[in-house]
Design a protein around this motif. Structure first.
Motif, PDB file in Angstrom:
ATOM      1  N   ARG A   1       0.758  -0.978  -0.196  1.00  0.00           N
ATOM      2  CA  ARG A   1      -0.031   0.114  -0.154  1.00  0.00           C
ATOM      3  C   ARG A   1       0.949   1.576  -0.030  1.00  0.00           C
ATOM      4  NH1 ARG A   1      -1.389   1.075   6.263  1.00  0.00           N
ATOM      5  NH2 ARG A   1       0.756  -0.702   7.233  1.00  0.00           N
ATOM      6  N   ILE A   2       0.391   2.678  -0.421  1.00  0.00           N
ATOM      7  CA  ILE A   2       0.783   3.596  -0.572  1.00  0.00           C
ATOM      8  C   ILE A   2       0.884   3.957   1.295  1.00  0.00           C
ATOM      9  CG2 ILE A   2       1.065   6.392  -1.341  1.00  0.00           C
ATOM     10  CD1 ILE A   2       1.903   3.542  -3.321  1.00  0.00           C
ATOM     11  N   LEU A   3       2.155   5.117   1.615  1.00  0.00           N
ATOM     12  CA  LEU A   3       2.372   5.599   2.813  1.00  0.00           C
ATOM     13  C   LEU A   3       2.641   6.886   1.946  1.00  0.00           C
ATOM     14  CD1 LEU A   3       3.551   2.847   5.152  1.00  0.00           C
ATOM     15  CD2 LEU A   3       1.413   3.592   4.686  1.00  0.00           C
ATOM     16  N   ASN A   4       2.280   7.834   3.313  1.00  0.00           N
ATOM     17  CA  ASN A   4       2.570   9.633   2.932  1.00  0.00           C
ATOM     18  C   ASN A   4       3.384  10.023   4.132  1.00  0.00           C
ATOM     19  OD1 ASN A   4       2.313  11.639   2.462  1.00  0.00           O
ATOM     20  ND2 ASN A   4       1.069  12.335   1.911  1.00  0.00           N
ATOM     21  N   ASP A   5       4.135  10.473   4.575  1.00  0.00           N
ATOM     22  CA  ASP A   5       4.880  10.865   5.581  1.00  0.00           C
ATOM     23  C   ASP A   5       4.200  12.301   5.056  1.00  0.00           C
ATOM     24  OD1 ASP A   5       6.595  11.817   7.707  1.00  0.00           O
ATOM     25  OD2 ASP A   5       8.098  11.154   6.130  1.00  0.00           O
ATOM     26  N   PHE A   6       3.531  12.176   6.105  1.00  0.00           N
ATOM     27  CA  PHE A   6       2.424  13.607   5.918  1.00  0.00           C
ATOM     28  C   PHE A   6       2.976  14.882   6.584  1.00  0.00           C
ATOM     29  CE2 PHE A   6      -1.101  16.514   6.346  1.00  0.00           C
ATOM     30  CZ  PHE A   6      -1.597  16.291   4.712  1.00  0.00           C
ATOM     31  N   PRO A   7       4.039  15.136   7.368  1.00  0.00           N
ATOM     32  CA  PRO A   7       4.654  16.415   7.425  1.00  0.00           C
ATOM     33  C   PRO A   7       5.592  16.671   6.294  1.00  0.00           C
ATOM     34  CG  PRO A   7       4.486  14.971   9.309  1.00  0.00           C
ATOM     35  CD  PRO A   7       3.990  14.167   8.465  1.00  0.00           C
TER      36      PRO A   7
END
Lengths: 136, 129, 367
Positions: free
Chosen positions: B32-38
């Motif tokens: 799955r796709i993860l976003n390192d949002f900061p």
């Protein structure tokens, strides 16, 4: 044993199609596919034939009102391609051996792939380019 | 025939008892796709390149959202990302695991996850992307 | 002539499909029967048309490879790679050696997994459930190898314009080859079953015969054509790394269902042979070259050999990021007229076998 592929493109007119196809059949070429590309003025049909690794293309353009003779009397296997092109592009192909009467795909609209906006016969047919051969 | 039947008495079953025995994933598995949002700058390049239109980015609202059921896990967003905040995890998304993924979509919001503080510009003055 | 025979009705039309236990995908036939014998068959496709060709002018040409991969679930890597080869021809890009070698490895892996899948489905069409399960059990290792090297079990997702996106290490590839050793042995055992088991022979031998002339004239491709004795394999064009490996084109002469099954089973062995050579000679270096900018105005044609046969890709660019036209002529599309010819003259009970032995892939066909 690697055989080099040779691709050739020949520009023809609609009238030449059936005699040319007869000549290819006599030489033992087999049908590979029929391609339609839609432009604003006309649809472009490209018939591909193969003999060993040779690859030959016959190409012409037809306006929205012109009719094209079916090549199914020579190559019966072309009926799928011709039915598909008539459905999706609205090219008027006459006397297809196995005629699905516009029911190949259940699609929205009359000819969804067509981009032809000019009606009438194709007046000017500029030649297209081809990249010769693939990587050897 | 008899040999096969005899052998089947002494071999282990070919299947796993799934909920209890889970096959480990491989390192290369597209999970799955993860976003390192900061790190995310909400530029919406990922949304533009997504072949399945699974990502929605709203810069004004500070919102980044992925629809896990629409996502085809191709990785086009990861290649498009200019700040490399997106990453592929080899753990698959669990459809109804609410502890990990709240429901069907996975959302990041600026209101709850503020952006990382801009790193101080180096002395040489090279712009930091 | 008895009264019963006099009263026999004329031809009966039996609809076959689109929902039928033997068909994995929707395909419809109107079978015209005289008693138990099929005298004509009218095919009908068009249940799962998705218009993927039209999507090419909505997507960036570099992103479309992900759409192209999803044309088919079984030949996914080859569809992605065929699109990439066509765009690379257009752009004049040469893929680095390691990228070409990996592409060949994945193509052959896909061929093995597709043929094993077919063997299972073909066995299932005869009601031979043991062979079905044995074939799919062997295939499980192959799809695991696909996941370990490329990242996906059936949608490999590793094709990229300019090369490939994954770079499995040489140790991983060697380990995968070792892990597939039992599959190779199992395939030989299953080939033996196909050749000698009386049930299979009874249902396959002499059924659905397609003569050499007929197969060629109807434009059949792939195992369908090779089972009728025509030596035609597009891999001989030498794309990817096929020019550097040694392999044999498998042909049979009988042209019946058995010949088509044997061509596929023997091709699995050839694919393992190619994969061994690929891993043994794997060059080092980059797997992809960066691709930037717009494609030039022009067009390109590329032919590849998929598990089901020859596939043709066409791309035309008008100089923008969106290609003007993408066309794929899939092997099943070319095989439909030959399939109709093979069904003609068979008995009704044999129709499922015959349709399964062309390995139909209708999602490919309708795109």
């Amino acid at each position: 044993m690697i055989v080099r592929e040779i691709q050739t493109l020949e520009e023809i007119t609609v009238g030449d199609l059936i005699p040319k196809v007869h000549a290819l059949k006599a030489e033992g070429w087999r049908i590979i596919q029929v391609l339609a590309v839609s432009g604003p003025e006309a649809n472009e049909l490209t018939y591909s034939f193969g003999l060993g690794m040779q690859f030959k293309l016959l190409r012409f353009r037809v306006g929205s009102e012109q009719t094209v003779p079916s090549i199914t009397p020579v190559y019966v296997a072309a009926y799928l391609y011709e039915n598909e092109i008539r459905d999706l592009f609205g090219v008027k192909i006459e006397r297809i051996a196995v005629d699905w009467l516009g029911k190949v795909y259940d699609v929205k609209g009359d000819k969804p792939f067509s981009k032809v906006t000019v009606t009438g016969a194709c007046v000017e047919c500029p030649p297209s380019t081809i990249i010769q051969g693939t990587k050897s | 025939m008899a040999r096969t039947a005899f052998r089947n008495f002494f071999t282990k079953p070919a299947t796993r008892r799934y909920p209890f025995v889970v096959r480990p994933v491989f390192e290369a598995t597209r999970g799955r796709i993860l976003n390192d949002f900061p790190k995310c700058i909400l530029c919406s390049m990922c949304a533009k390149h997504c072949p399945a239109n699974a990502i929605v980015v709203d810069k004004a609202a500070g919102l980044w959202r992925i629809d896990r059921f629409a996502c085809v896990i191709c990785g086009a967003c990861i290649r498009a990302c200019p700040v490399k905040c997106l990453a592929m995890s080899n753990e698959r998304a669990k459809g109804i695991d609410f502890s990990d993924i709240p429901g069907r979509t996975h959302e990041h919001n600026r209101a709850t996850e503020p952006a990382a503080p801009k790193p101080a510009a180096p002395a040489a003055g090279t712009p930091n992307a | 002539m008895s009264a019963h025979e006099k009263a026999a009705p004329g031809p009966t039309v039996i609809p076959f499909g689109p929902q039928h236990p033997v068909l994995p995908e929707p395909l419809h036939f109107d079978l015209v029967l005289q008693d138990e014998k099929v005298i004509d068959a009218i095919p009908q496709i068009g249940y799962i048309h998705r218009g993927l060709e039209l999507l090419v002018d909505k997507r960036d040409y570099l992103d479309y490879v992900h759409v192209a991969e999803r044309i088919c679930g079984i030949c996914s890597f080859m569809h992605g790679m065929g699109y990439c080869e066509a765009v690379e021809t257009l752009l004049g890009i040469t893929v680095p050696d390691r990228g070409r070698w990996l592409r060949t490895f994945w193509c052959e892996l896909e061929r093995v997994h597709s043929h094993l899948l077919w063997l299972g489905l073909g066995a299932d069409s005869l009601g031979f459930e043991n062979l079905f399960m044995a074939a799919w059990r062997a295939r499980e290792t192959v799809v695991d190898v696909a996941e370990e090297t490329a990242g996906g079990r059936v949608i490999f997702g590793s094709a990229l314009v300019g090369g490939v996106s994954k770079d499995p290490s040489d140790e991983t590839l060697k380990r995968c080859i070792a892990a597939m050793k039992p599959v190779r042995a199992e395939t030989l055992r299953l080939a033996n079953v196909v050749m000698n088991e009386s049930t299979v022979r009874h249902r396959f031998e002499g059924v659905g015969v397609l003569s050499k002339e007929m197969a060629y004239a109807l434009g059949a491709v792939g195992p369908m054509l090779r089972a009728s004795g025509v030596d035609y394999d597009v891999r001989r064009r030498g794309y990817a790394a096929y020019a550097e490996v040694d392999f044999e084109t498998v042909t049979e002469t009988a042209g019946d269902c058995m010949a088509r099954a044997l061509v596929r089973v023997r091709e699995i062995e050839q694919s393992f042979h190619i994969m061994d050579q690929i891993v043994a000679t794997m060059p080092s270096g980059p797997v992809a070259v960066p691709v930037k900018g717009m494609p030039p105005v022009g067009e390109a044609w590329v032919r590849l050999e998929q598990p089901r046969g020859e596939v043709l890709y066409y791309v035309r660019s008008n100089g923008t990021r969106n290609l003007e036209r993408f066309r794929v002529r899939t092997p099943t599309f070319a095989n439909v007229p030959a399939m109709v010819e093979a069904v003609r003259g068979a008995s009704l009970a044999d129709v499922p076998n015959i349709i399964l032995t062309i390995d139909p892939c209708i999602s490919c066909t309708e795109r």
